[in-house]
Structures are given as structure tokens and as C-alpha cells.
Scaffold this motif. Structure first.
Motif, PDB file in Angstrom:
ATOM      1  N   VAL A  71      -4.018   4.141 -11.895  1.00 55.07           N
ATOM      2  CA  VAL A  71      -3.702   2.606 -12.362  1.00 55.07           C
ATOM      3  C   VAL A  71      -4.970   1.878 -13.456  1.00 55.07           C
ATOM      4  O   VAL A  71      -5.721   2.673 -13.295  1.00 55.07           O
ATOM      5  N   VAL A  72      -4.040   1.263 -14.046  1.00 61.63           N
ATOM      6  CA  VAL A  72      -4.936   0.180 -14.674  1.00 61.63           C
ATOM      7  C   VAL A  72      -6.195  -0.478 -14.515  1.00 61.63           C
ATOM      8  O   VAL A  72      -5.754  -1.406 -13.383  1.00 61.63           O
ATOM      9  N   VAL A  97     -16.241  -1.884 -13.074  1.00 66.60           N
ATOM     10  CA  VAL A  97     -14.159  -2.102 -13.436  1.00 66.60           C
ATOM     11  C   VAL A  97     -13.553  -2.618 -12.627  1.00 66.60           C
ATOM     12  O   VAL A  97     -14.170  -2.499 -11.244  1.00 66.60           O
ATOM     13  N   ARG A  98     -12.294  -3.048 -12.475  1.00 67.98           N
ATOM     14  CA  ARG A  98     -11.710  -4.835 -11.697  1.00 67.98           C
ATOM     15  C   ARG A  98     -10.362  -3.504 -11.870  1.00 67.98           C
ATOM     16  O   ARG A  98      -9.911  -3.694 -12.372  1.00 67.98           O
ATOM     17  N   TRP A  99      -9.297  -3.543 -10.455  1.00 69.93           N
ATOM     18  CA  TRP A  99      -8.602  -3.032 -10.414  1.00 69.93           C
ATOM     19  C   TRP A  99      -8.216  -3.375  -8.971  1.00 69.93           C
ATOM     20  O   TRP A  99      -8.798  -3.818  -8.540  1.00 69.93           O
ATOM     21  N   THR A 100      -6.461  -4.084  -9.154  1.00 67.39           N
ATOM     22  CA  THR A 100      -5.328  -4.187  -8.490  1.00 67.39           C
ATOM     23  C   THR A 100      -5.109  -3.040  -7.347  1.00 67.39           C
ATOM     24  O   THR A 100      -4.538  -2.015  -7.640  1.00 67.39           O
ATOM     25  N   VAL A 101      -5.098  -3.553  -6.038  1.00 65.32           N
ATOM     26  CA  VAL A 101      -4.991  -2.634  -5.258  1.00 65.32           C
ATOM     27  C   VAL A 101      -3.795  -2.507  -4.332  1.00 65.32           C
ATOM     28  O   VAL A 101      -3.367  -3.978  -5.214  1.00 65.32           O
ATOM     29  N   PRO A 102      -2.661  -1.864  -3.775  1.00 66.61           N
ATOM     30  CA  PRO A 102      -0.941  -2.064  -3.787  1.00 66.61           C
ATOM     31  C   PRO A 102      -1.250  -3.121  -2.939  1.00 66.61           C
ATOM     32  O   PRO A 102      -0.090  -3.612  -3.133  1.00 66.61           O
ATOM     33  N   ASP A 103      -1.851  -3.652  -2.021  1.00 65.12           N
ATOM     34  CA  ASP A 103      -2.172  -5.001  -1.066  1.00 65.12           C
ATOM     35  C   ASP A 103      -2.609  -5.721  -1.849  1.00 65.12           C
ATOM     36  O   ASP A 103      -1.606  -7.172  -1.030  1.00 65.12           O
ATOM     37  N   GLY A 104      -2.391  -5.870  -3.031  1.00 66.44           N
ATOM     38  CA  GLY A 104      -2.857  -7.342  -3.821  1.00 66.44           C
ATOM     39  C   GLY A 104      -4.194  -7.677  -4.409  1.00 66.44           C
ATOM     40  O   GLY A 104      -4.584  -8.298  -5.065  1.00 66.44           O
ATOM     41  N   HIS A 105      -5.548  -7.024  -3.118  1.00 63.22           N
ATOM     42  CA  HIS A 105      -6.546  -7.672  -3.077  1.00 63.22           C
ATOM     43  C   HIS A 105      -7.106  -6.738  -4.475  1.00 63.22           C
ATOM     44  O   HIS A 105      -6.581  -5.404  -4.877  1.00 63.22           O
ATOM     45  N   THR A 106      -8.508  -7.674  -4.991  1.00 60.42           N
ATOM     46  CA  THR A 106      -8.623  -6.721  -6.198  1.00 60.42           C
ATOM     47  C   THR A 106     -10.178  -6.668  -6.448  1.00 60.42           C
ATOM     48  O   THR A 106     -10.907  -6.723  -4.708  1.00 60.42           O
ATOM     49  N   ARG A 107     -10.130  -4.958  -5.975  1.00 56.97           N
ATOM     50  CA  ARG A 107     -11.480  -4.538  -5.940  1.00 56.97           C
ATOM     51  C   ARG A 107     -12.506  -3.715  -7.089  1.00 56.97           C
ATOM     52  O   ARG A 107     -11.985  -4.348  -8.655  1.00 56.97           O
ATOM     53  N   VAL A 123      -8.905   0.263 -19.212  1.00 59.51           N
ATOM     54  CA  VAL A 123      -9.654   1.643 -18.851  1.00 59.51           C
ATOM     55  C   VAL A 123      -7.953   2.735 -17.228  1.00 59.51           C
ATOM     56  O   VAL A 123      -7.779   0.935 -16.772  1.00 59.51           O
ATOM     57  N   GLN A 124      -7.406   3.526 -17.247  1.00 58.51           N
ATOM     58  CA  GLN A 124      -6.929   4.490 -16.365  1.00 58.51           C
ATOM     59  C   GLN A 124      -8.526   4.379 -15.292  1.00 58.51           C
ATOM     60  O   GLN A 124      -8.898   5.754 -15.737  1.00 58.51           O
ATOM     61  N   ILE A 125      -7.696   4.515 -14.507  1.00 57.84           N
ATOM     62  CA  ILE A 125      -8.958   5.265 -13.407  1.00 57.84           C
ATOM     63  C   ILE A 125      -7.596   5.678 -12.639  1.00 57.84           C
ATOM     64  O   ILE A 125      -6.559   5.466 -12.166  1.00 57.84           O
ATOM     65  N   TRP A 126      -8.357   6.810 -11.826  1.00 55.74           N
ATOM     66  CA  TRP A 126      -7.862   7.504  -9.910  1.00 55.74           C
ATOM     67  C   TRP A 126      -8.308   6.446  -8.595  1.00 55.74           C
ATOM     68  O   TRP A 126      -9.505   5.944  -8.765  1.00 55.74           O
ATOM     69  N   THR A 127      -7.426   6.369  -7.827  1.00 57.73           N
ATOM     70  CA  THR A 127      -7.643   5.728  -7.184  1.00 57.73           C
ATOM     71  C   THR A 127      -6.407   6.854  -5.709  1.00 57.73           C
ATOM     72  O   THR A 127      -5.987   6.846  -6.085  1.00 57.73           O
ATOM     73  N   ASP A 128      -7.991   6.424  -4.391  1.00 57.03           N
ATOM     74  CA  ASP A 128      -6.876   7.114  -3.528  1.00 57.03           C
ATOM     75  C   ASP A 128      -5.879   6.482  -2.520  1.00 57.03           C
ATOM     76  O   ASP A 128      -5.373   5.698  -3.355  1.00 57.03           O
TER      77      ASP A 128
END
Length: 197
Positions: A71-72, A97-107, A123-128
């Protein structure tokens, strides 16, 4: 040229533990069976353990690739100029860094990015599957190499365990034989007129 008396051929006795002989002890036959079982277990069992372990490791890597996604994310904090200068060779430094999860929340979380990344850059990151930060999964060739290495180590470990078990059994058989020889020599020594102690 073989040493020995002229006109006589040297003969080797193969598989002597398996042949009938008045000199063969029961412990010799037991040892022969233990060695045969150990070789079979080391070769066949070790190979089976290695293959199963490699398959399990490969499937685990496939599961990681299926579960993780790229994800970005947006860099929240800028790396300080002193750190960026010290790592200007393309090294990676830890930033928030901050990213958005599939349910719309940011982490938010910390991950390593190339030194010099500024706040607001992507930046590109990997999430589970839960959207948590995780490491990049191994690509298929790397995963196969890792699975093969794990399989080889499992095979070697199995061989080591079989070898250790065989050494323990052979040691017990040797101690038993030494005890029998000691009793037999004592009996013969007494028969020849010696004293028992």
C-alpha cells in the motif's frame, strides 16, 4: 602389491554379522539390525522429513504472499538533516508513516524508508490482512531457496538424531560385550587355577 604370504589371496569377510558362525554373538546380530535400520531411517526418513519441511515452508511463504499487500503510505515526520546527511548513500532510516486500511481508517507506524524522505512524500509499505505493518514477503524464487535450505537442515537434523541414537545403542552393546568378556575371562582364569580376587 598386496602384502602377505606368496600364493595366498587375501579374502575379506563381508557382512560378517549376518553370517552364521559360532563366534557371532547375539549382540553382533542386534548391532547389524540396528545399523541397517539406522541407514534406512537416515536415508529414507531424512529425505521424507526434508521434503515435508520444504513443502510446509514453501506453503507458508505462499500464504504470506497471499495475505500481505503493498500500500501507499505518507511520511509523517521528516528525517533530521544530520541523519539524512549521515545516510546519504541510499541507506534506510526509520520514520513515522500514515496509511489507510481497507475499512477506511488511517493508521500510523514506524517503518524504514530511504534516507532523505521528506514529510508528505509517498512510500510503499507492506501490510497484513488486518492492515498492520509487516515485512515484504519473499518472492517465489527466494521462497523456494529458503524452503530448500530449511529442508536440507531438517534432513541433516534427522540424520544427526539417527546417528546419535545409533551411537548410544552401539555404546550400550559395547558395554554389554565388555561385561560378558570380563566374566568369561574371570571364569577361564579361575579354571586355570587363578584366584578370583
Amino acid at each position: 602389491m598386496a602384502k602377505g604370504r606368496p600364493g595366498r589371496r587375501r579374502t575379506t569377510v563381508t557382512l560378517w554379522r549376518w553370517r552364521r558362525s559360532p563366534l557371532r554373538r547375539t549382540s553382533d546380530l542386534v548391532e547389524a539390525w540396528v545399523l541397517l535400520a539406522a541407514w534406512a531411517l537416515a536415508l529414507l526418513g531424512g529425505a521424507a522429513v526434508g521434503v515435508v519441511t520444504a513443502v510446509v515452508a514453501d506453503r507458508g511463504a505462499e500464504g504470506e504472499r497471499a495475505e500481505r499487500r503493498e500500500v501507499v503510505a505518507v511520511v509523517v515526520s521528516t528525517v533530521s538533516d544530520g541523519v539524512a546527511t549521515r545516510f546519504s548513500d541510499g541507506s534506510r532510516v526509520s520514520v513515522e508513516v500514515r496509511w489507510t486500511v481497507p475499512d477506511g481508517h488511517t493508521r500510523t507506524g514506524r517503518t524504514k524508508v530511504t534516507a532523505g524522505a521528506r514529510a508528505g512524500s509517498q512510500v510503499q509499505i507492506w501490510t497484513d490482512a488486518r492492515g498492520e505493518l509487516t515485512s515484504q514477503p519473499a518472492d517465489p524464487p527466494e521462497a523456494r531457496l529458503q524452503a530448500t535450505a530449511v529442508g536440507v537442515l531438517a534432513t541433516a537434523g534427522t540424520g544427526g538424531l539417527v546417528w546419535a541414537g545409533t551411537r548410544a545403542v552401539r555404546g550400550a552393546l559395547d558395554r554389554r560385550r565388555l561385561g560378558q568378556w570380563a566374566m568369561e575371562w574371570e571364569r577361564i582364569h579361575t579354571h586355570w587355577g587363578g584366584k578370583t580376587s
